[in-house]
Design a protein around this motif. Structure first.
Motif, mmCIF file in Angstrom:
data_model
loop_
_atom_site.group_PDB
_atom_site.id
_atom_site.type_symbol
_atom_site.label_atom_id
_atom_site.label_comp_id
_atom_site.label_asym_id
_atom_site.label_seq_id
_atom_site.Cartn_x
_atom_site.Cartn_y
_atom_site.Cartn_z
ATOM 1 N N GLY A 41 -6.052 2.855 8.218
ATOM 2 C CA GLY A 41 -6.441 1.719 7.392
ATOM 3 C C GLY A 41 -7.529 2.091 6.397
ATOM 4 O O GLY A 41 -7.474 1.690 5.229
ATOM 5 N N LYS A 95 0.816 -1.217 0.000
ATOM 6 C CA LYS A 95 0.000 0.000 0.000
ATOM 7 C C LYS A 95 0.852 1.270 0.000
ATOM 8 O O LYS A 95 0.623 2.160 -0.800
ATOM 9 C CB LYS A 95 -0.948 0.020 1.208
ATOM 10 N N GLY A 112 -0.152 -1.726 8.293
ATOM 11 C CA GLY A 112 -0.880 -2.844 7.706
ATOM 12 C C GLY A 112 -0.124 -4.143 8.003
ATOM 13 O O GLY A 112 1.064 -4.119 8.346
ATOM 14 N N PHE A 134 -6.177 3.800 3.414
ATOM 15 C CA PHE A 134 -5.478 2.909 2.484
ATOM 16 C C PHE A 134 -6.428 1.954 1.762
ATOM 17 O O PHE A 134 -6.027 1.305 0.797
ATOM 18 C CB PHE A 134 -4.340 2.168 3.183
ATOM 19 N N ASP A 180 -5.289 -3.887 6.138
ATOM 20 C CA ASP A 180 -4.859 -2.529 6.470
ATOM 21 C C ASP A 180 -4.946 -2.354 7.986
ATOM 22 O O ASP A 180 -5.568 -3.159 8.686
ATOM 23 C CB ASP A 180 -5.759 -1.496 5.775
#
Length: 127
Positions: A59, A8, A31, A62, A102
């Motif tokens: 999270g 990510k 993550g 992402f 995430d």
């Protein structure tokens, strides 16, 4: 093992161990990478949610990242939804079966509760 990077944010992945199971966690976005079946095994082990030290807000940010490649084998990963918890979106590798959560998603996945199960059972019921 080759050094792995976050799919990510491209941060470094560090090895962390819980109950003799080694996973990789991003030092930047937090993550977590689980090899095949590690997430399911750790879900059943009390206290394993402590692996997930990231903030759910990070999270969520992402989740917007589009196509990502597996940090292990570089294959394009598939976006997945947890059936009993459809608010959890994660990525799974179709080749090595690893899973990327995430920040905050593993803790949420592990804390599947009664209401998640009820929603899963009755979510499609009509009135």
């Amino acid at each position: 093992m080759n050094e792995l990077n976050c799919p990510k944010c491209q941060g470094d992945l560090e090895q962390v161990v819980y109950a003799n199971i080694e996973v990789e966690r991003c030092v930047e976005c937090k993550g977590i990478w689980f090899d095949s079946l590690e997430a399911q095994t750790l879900k059943e082990i009390e206290g394993s949610e402590t692996l997930d030290v990231g903030q759910p807000e990070t999270g969520s940010k992402f989740n917007e990242v589009g196509d990502i490649n597996c940090p292990k084998c570089r294959t394009k990963m598939t976006k997945m939804v947890e059936l009993n918890q459809p608010h959890i979106w994660y990525e799974k590798c179709p080749v090595c079966y690893g899973i990327w959560f995430d920040a905050g998603e593993f803790k949420d996945y592990k804390e599947e509760n009664f209401m998640d199960a009820v929603k899963g059972l009755f979510g499609r019921e009509r009135r």
